[in-house]
Design a protein around this motif. Structure first.
Motif, PDB file in Angstrom:
ATOM      1  N   ASP A  20       0.808  -1.225   0.000  1.00 53.04           N
ATOM      2  CA  ASP A  20       0.000   0.000   0.000  1.00 53.04           C
ATOM      3  C   ASP A  20       0.840   1.274   0.000  1.00 53.04           C
ATOM      4  O   ASP A  20       0.489   2.258  -0.658  1.00 53.04           O
ATOM      5  N   VAL A  43       3.831   9.332   4.341  1.00 52.84           N
ATOM      6  CA  VAL A  43       3.398   8.961   2.987  1.00 52.84           C
ATOM      7  C   VAL A  43       2.134   9.713   2.612  1.00 52.84           C
ATOM      8  O   VAL A  43       2.005  10.242   1.498  1.00 52.84           O
ATOM      9  N   PHE A  44       1.201   9.781   3.544  1.00 53.98           N
ATOM     10  CA  PHE A  44      -0.044  10.491   3.278  1.00 53.98           C
ATOM     11  C   PHE A  44       0.203  11.994   3.121  1.00 53.98           C
ATOM     12  O   PHE A  44      -0.464  12.662   2.317  1.00 53.98           O
ATOM     13  N   ARG A  45       1.168  12.538   3.870  1.00 54.39           N
ATOM     14  CA  ARG A  45       1.509  13.951   3.706  1.00 54.39           C
ATOM     15  C   ARG A  45       2.093  14.198   2.316  1.00 54.39           C
ATOM     16  O   ARG A  45       1.772  15.189   1.659  1.00 54.39           O
ATOM     17  N   GLU A  46       2.948  13.280   1.880  1.00 57.05           N
ATOM     18  CA  GLU A  46       3.538  13.411   0.540  1.00 57.05           C
ATOM     19  C   GLU A  46       2.481  13.328  -0.555  1.00 57.05           C
ATOM     20  O   GLU A  46       2.680  13.862  -1.653  1.00 57.05           O
ATOM     21  N   ARG A  47       1.377  12.684  -0.239  1.00 55.00           N
ATOM     22  CA  ARG A  47       0.291  12.564  -1.206  1.00 55.00           C
ATOM     23  C   ARG A  47      -0.648  13.759  -1.169  1.00 55.00           C
ATOM     24  O   ARG A  47      -1.698  13.762  -1.812  1.00 55.00           O
ATOM     25  N   GLY A  48      -0.269  14.771  -0.391  1.00 52.86           N
ATOM     26  CA  GLY A  48      -1.011  16.028  -0.410  1.00 52.86           C
ATOM     27  C   GLY A  48      -1.940  16.272   0.758  1.00 52.86           C
ATOM     28  O   GLY A  48      -2.629  17.303   0.792  1.00 52.86           O
ATOM     29  N   ALA A  54      -3.476  13.849   7.601  1.00 47.95           N
ATOM     30  CA  ALA A  54      -2.579  12.728   7.349  1.00 47.95           C
ATOM     31  C   ALA A  54      -2.424  11.859   8.594  1.00 47.95           C
ATOM     32  O   ALA A  54      -2.420  10.626   8.507  1.00 47.95           O
TER      33      ALA A  54
END
Length: 217
Positions: A20, A43-48, A54
């Protein structure tokens, strides 16, 4: 305990996380039950996602993988667990499996034992069925109710709670650093380069028994 002691649940969880999230985490990267949350948040922060969103999403993701019956059902038996449990059985030592798993995992937990350790009597598998009771409280209360003498766990907070609130001793299978807790009924087993397991505990018990016998001569 079950997860991290009898069932190596981190194996299927880690496979899911790597699929994932992308990074190829290794089993020794896992240092505690919130490792998944800590991996997911950046990872969620990197996804915006904003910081707060996040973290919330990472917490929910962490919960989802650790309460997925299919994932936990795919866990292999931890090293040394089968031999250790059979030794207890053959020696006539009463034992129970007491877990903080949530109520919805009751059926899948029973099924895991039937598939992996079919000779275990389901009546000794204790899973919380009270949705209002936290898993950690169910665990120490069940230890107290059953009059358990020694509880084996891989979760420090749960082991400490059992020592603090019951008459049981607790053995912690963990490499976690920074633990300063000391108590005459608290024992810890570590291992180099891998997770400690029931084979390590068995060897330690055998060594201490032989040492006591040697001292008696």
């Amino acid at each position: 305990d079950i997860d991290g002691v009898v069932a190596l649940s981190v194996v299927p969880v880690l496979a899911k996380v790597n699929y994932d999230l992308g990074p190829n985490y290794k089993i020794m990267d896992f240092t505690g039950w919130h490792s998944v949350r800590d991996w997911a948040a950046p990872v969620f922060r990197e996804r915006g996602m904003p910081e707060a969103v996040a973290l919330k999403a990472a917490t929910e993701y962490d919960t989802s993988v650790w309460t997925d019956p299919d994932l936990l059902g795919a866990a292999p038996v931890h090293r040394g667990a089968e031999a250790f449990i059979k030794r207890l059985h053959n020696e006539g030592i009463e034992y129970y499996f007491i877990t903080s798993r949530i109520p919805k995992l009751f059926d899948s937990t029973i099924h895991w034992f039937r598939r992996n350790l079919p000779w275990v009597d389901p009546s000794v598998i204790r899973v919380n069925t009270d949705t209002e009771l936290e898993g950690r409280d169910f665990k120490w209360q069940e230890v107290a109710r059953l009059g358990i003498g020694v509880h084996i766990d891989d979760h420090f907070e749960h082991a400490k709670l059992i020592v603090d609130r019951t008459f049981a001793s607790a053995v912690l299978l963990s490499n976690l650093d920074g633990l300063s807790y000391k108590h005459p009924r608290f024992f810890r087993v570590r291992a180099d380069g891998r997770f400690p397991d029931l084979r390590d505990l068995h060897k330690l018990l055998m060594f201490r028994t032989l040492f006591r016998v040697a001292q008696s001569y």
